[in-house]
Scaffold this motif. Structure first.
Motif, short mmCIF file in Angstrom:
data_model
loop_
_atom_site.label_atom_id
_atom_site.label_comp_id
_atom_site.label_asym_id
_atom_site.label_seq_id
_atom_site.Cartn_x
_atom_site.Cartn_y
_atom_site.Cartn_z
N LEU A 276 0.81 -1.28 -0.10
CA LEU A 276 0.10 0.02 0.14
C LEU A 276 0.83 1.35 0.08
CD1 LEU A 276 -2.93 -1.09 2.33
CD2 LEU A 276 -2.90 -0.77 0.02
N ASP A 277 2.00 1.23 0.68
CA ASP A 277 2.96 2.28 0.65
C ASP A 277 3.59 2.81 -0.74
OD1 ASP A 277 2.50 2.90 3.47
OD2 ASP A 277 4.29 2.01 4.09
N ALA A 278 3.65 1.49 -1.18
CA ALA A 278 4.28 1.61 -2.84
C ALA A 278 3.30 2.19 -3.67
CB ALA A 278 4.95 0.37 -2.95
N HIS A 279 1.92 1.71 -3.53
CA HIS A 279 1.16 1.83 -4.65
C HIS A 279 -0.19 2.68 -4.36
CE1 HIS A 279 3.22 -1.34 -6.87
NE2 HIS A 279 3.18 -1.91 -6.23
N VAL A 280 -0.43 3.13 -3.32
CA VAL A 280 -1.44 4.04 -3.09
C VAL A 280 -0.82 5.48 -2.69
CG1 VAL A 280 -3.46 4.67 -1.30
CG2 VAL A 280 -2.89 2.35 -2.20
N PRO A 281 -1.21 6.60 -3.33
CA PRO A 281 -0.51 7.93 -3.27
C PRO A 281 -1.14 8.47 -1.84
CG PRO A 281 -2.42 7.98 -4.73
CD PRO A 281 -1.98 6.50 -4.30
N TYR A 282 -0.32 9.08 -1.18
CA TYR A 282 -0.96 9.99 -0.17
C TYR A 282 -1.05 11.48 -0.29
CZ TYR A 282 0.93 5.98 2.67
OH TYR A 282 1.04 4.99 3.40
N TYR A 283 -2.13 11.87 -0.04
CA TYR A 283 -2.53 13.29 -0.32
C TYR A 283 -2.32 14.21 1.18
CZ TYR A 283 -4.41 11.71 -4.52
OH TYR A 283 -4.63 11.02 -5.74
N LYS A 284 -1.73 15.28 0.81
CA LYS A 284 -1.39 16.22 1.97
C LYS A 284 -2.94 17.07 2.03
CE LYS A 284 3.33 16.20 2.26
NZ LYS A 284 4.75 16.94 2.21
N SER A 285 -3.30 17.46 3.22
CA SER A 285 -4.67 18.37 3.24
C SER A 285 -4.11 19.88 3.48
CB SER A 285 -5.45 18.20 4.57
OG SER A 285 -5.66 16.73 4.64
#
Length: 83
Positions: free
Chosen positions: A74-83
């Motif tokens: 999940l860390d490699a394939h799911v992007p993190y969005y900053k609020s």
């Protein structure tokens, strides 16, 4: 593991047979056979417990490895969005 259940079943049959007779009519061979079955069952309980502990430890290790692999994926394939 099946050895434990077979010995448990054997002991239950022997206990039922011994309990159905008056104590005065029991032969030495019947008593010795019952005592041997009890001792065999006690040994199998220890083996069963040890095997069960090993299975639980392996299950815990596998679960931890699965969780870590899932987190890495999940860390490699799911992007993190900053609020």
């Amino acid at each position: 593991m099946t050895d434990f259940f077979l010995k448990e079943e054997n002991l239950a049959k022997m206990k039922k047979s011994i309990d159905s007779k008056p104590q005065s009519s029991l032969t030495k061979q019947e008593i010795d056979a019952y005592n041997k079955a009890v001792n065999d069952f006690n040994v199998s309980v220890n083996s069963y417990n040890q095997l069960n502990d090993n299975v639980n430890q392996n299950k815990d290790q596998i679960t931890k490895a699965w969780s870590e692999a899932e987190k890495q994926f999940l860390d490699a394939h799911v992007p993190y969005y900053k609020s």
